[in-house]
Write a protein that holds these residues in place. Structure first.
Motif, PDB file in Angstrom:
ATOM      1  N   ILE A   3      20.907  10.108 -35.814  1.00 18.91           N
ATOM      2  CA  ILE A   3      21.886  10.589 -34.846  1.00 18.91           C
ATOM      3  C   ILE A   3      21.564  12.016 -34.429  1.00 18.91           C
ATOM      4  O   ILE A   3      21.647  12.354 -33.248  1.00 18.91           O
ATOM      5  CB  ILE A   3      23.320  10.465 -35.404  1.00 18.91           C
ATOM      6  CG1 ILE A   3      23.708   8.993 -35.477  1.00 18.91           C
ATOM      7  CG2 ILE A   3      24.310  11.239 -34.551  1.00 18.91           C
ATOM      8  CD1 ILE A   3      25.008   8.711 -36.171  1.00 18.91           C
ATOM      9  N   ASN A   4      21.160  12.847 -35.370  1.00 23.63           N
ATOM     10  CA  ASN A   4      20.767  14.218 -35.039  1.00 23.63           C
ATOM     11  C   ASN A   4      19.601  14.224 -34.059  1.00 23.63           C
ATOM     12  O   ASN A   4      19.605  14.980 -33.084  1.00 23.63           O
ATOM     13  CB  ASN A   4      20.400  15.004 -36.290  1.00 23.63           C
ATOM     14  CG  ASN A   4      21.606  15.345 -37.135  1.00 23.63           C
ATOM     15  OD1 ASN A   4      22.746  15.189 -36.719  1.00 23.63           O
ATOM     16  ND2 ASN A   4      21.346  15.804 -38.341  1.00 23.63           N
ATOM     17  N   GLU A   5      18.599  13.407 -34.319  1.00 20.74           N
ATOM     18  CA  GLU A   5      17.440  13.326 -33.423  1.00 20.74           C
ATOM     19  C   GLU A   5      17.844  12.842 -32.043  1.00 20.74           C
ATOM     20  O   GLU A   5      17.385  13.380 -31.030  1.00 20.74           O
ATOM     21  CB  GLU A   5      16.375  12.393 -34.014  1.00 20.74           C
ATOM     22  CG  GLU A   5      15.656  12.984 -35.198  1.00 20.74           C
ATOM     23  CD  GLU A   5      14.723  11.994 -35.864  1.00 20.74           C
ATOM     24  OE1 GLU A   5      14.625  10.818 -35.417  1.00 20.74           O
ATOM     25  OE2 GLU A   5      14.079  12.383 -36.851  1.00 20.74           O
ATOM     26  N   ARG A   6      18.702  11.829 -31.991  1.00 27.12           N
ATOM     27  CA  ARG A   6      19.163  11.320 -30.696  1.00 27.12           C
ATOM     28  C   ARG A   6      19.951  12.379 -29.947  1.00 27.12           C
ATOM     29  O   ARG A   6      19.832  12.511 -28.730  1.00 27.12           O
ATOM     30  CB  ARG A   6      20.011  10.059 -30.879  1.00 27.12           C
ATOM     31  CG  ARG A   6      19.162   8.833 -31.106  1.00 27.12           C
ATOM     32  CD  ARG A   6      19.981   7.598 -30.960  1.00 27.12           C
ATOM     33  NE  ARG A   6      20.559   7.282 -32.251  1.00 27.12           N
ATOM     34  CZ  ARG A   6      21.464   6.359 -32.461  1.00 27.12           C
ATOM     35  NH1 ARG A   6      21.939   5.669 -31.454  1.00 27.12           N
ATOM     36  NH2 ARG A   6      21.917   6.118 -33.659  1.00 27.12           N
ATOM     37  N   PHE A   7      20.770  13.144 -30.681  1.00 25.90           N
ATOM     38  CA  PHE A   7      21.573  14.184 -30.059  1.00 25.90           C
ATOM     39  C   PHE A   7      20.689  15.286 -29.477  1.00 25.90           C
ATOM     40  O   PHE A   7      20.861  15.689 -28.326  1.00 25.90           O
ATOM     41  CB  PHE A   7      22.553  14.771 -31.087  1.00 25.90           C
ATOM     42  CG  PHE A   7      23.526  15.737 -30.496  1.00 25.90           C
ATOM     43  CD1 PHE A   7      24.607  15.291 -29.761  1.00 25.90           C
ATOM     44  CD2 PHE A   7      23.364  17.100 -30.682  1.00 25.90           C
ATOM     45  CE1 PHE A   7      25.518  16.182 -29.206  1.00 25.90           C
ATOM     46  CE2 PHE A   7      24.269  18.007 -30.141  1.00 25.90           C
ATOM     47  CZ  PHE A   7      25.343  17.546 -29.402  1.00 25.90           C
TER      48      PHE A   7
END
Length: 85
Positions: A16-20
């Motif tokens: 999720i951090n990477e996608r964000f």
């Protein structure tokens, strides 16, 4: 916001951090908004592998909608002040 990796909660957080970060860098406002609505206490101060914050990436790439939503979510008066808002 499904986890595509095996390995539990930590993998899901990283994913999720990477996608964000990717969404902020590329101006993907719907994804940024969806993550922030789904995870109320999401840490917008996360950084990419080069140490750049999501806000910095959005500003550098002139993604005004993303910058606006990040500033609304930010607690940092210094950040708003630095951007003269």
């Amino acid at each position: 916001l499904r986890n595509n990796h095996y390995g539990g909660e930590m993998s899901q957080k990283v994913d999720i951090n990477e996608r964000f970060i990717y969404a902020c860098e590329n101006g993907d406002y719907p994804t940024v908004k969806r993550i922030l609505l789904a995870i109320k206490d999401f840490n917008i101060e996360i950084t990419d592998s080069l140490g750049r914050t999501s806000l910095r990436l959005a500003v550098e790439n002139e993604h005004l909608e993303v910058v606006t939503v990040l500033l609304e979510k930010s607690d940092s008066a210094k950040m708003r002040e630095a951007l003269l808002l």
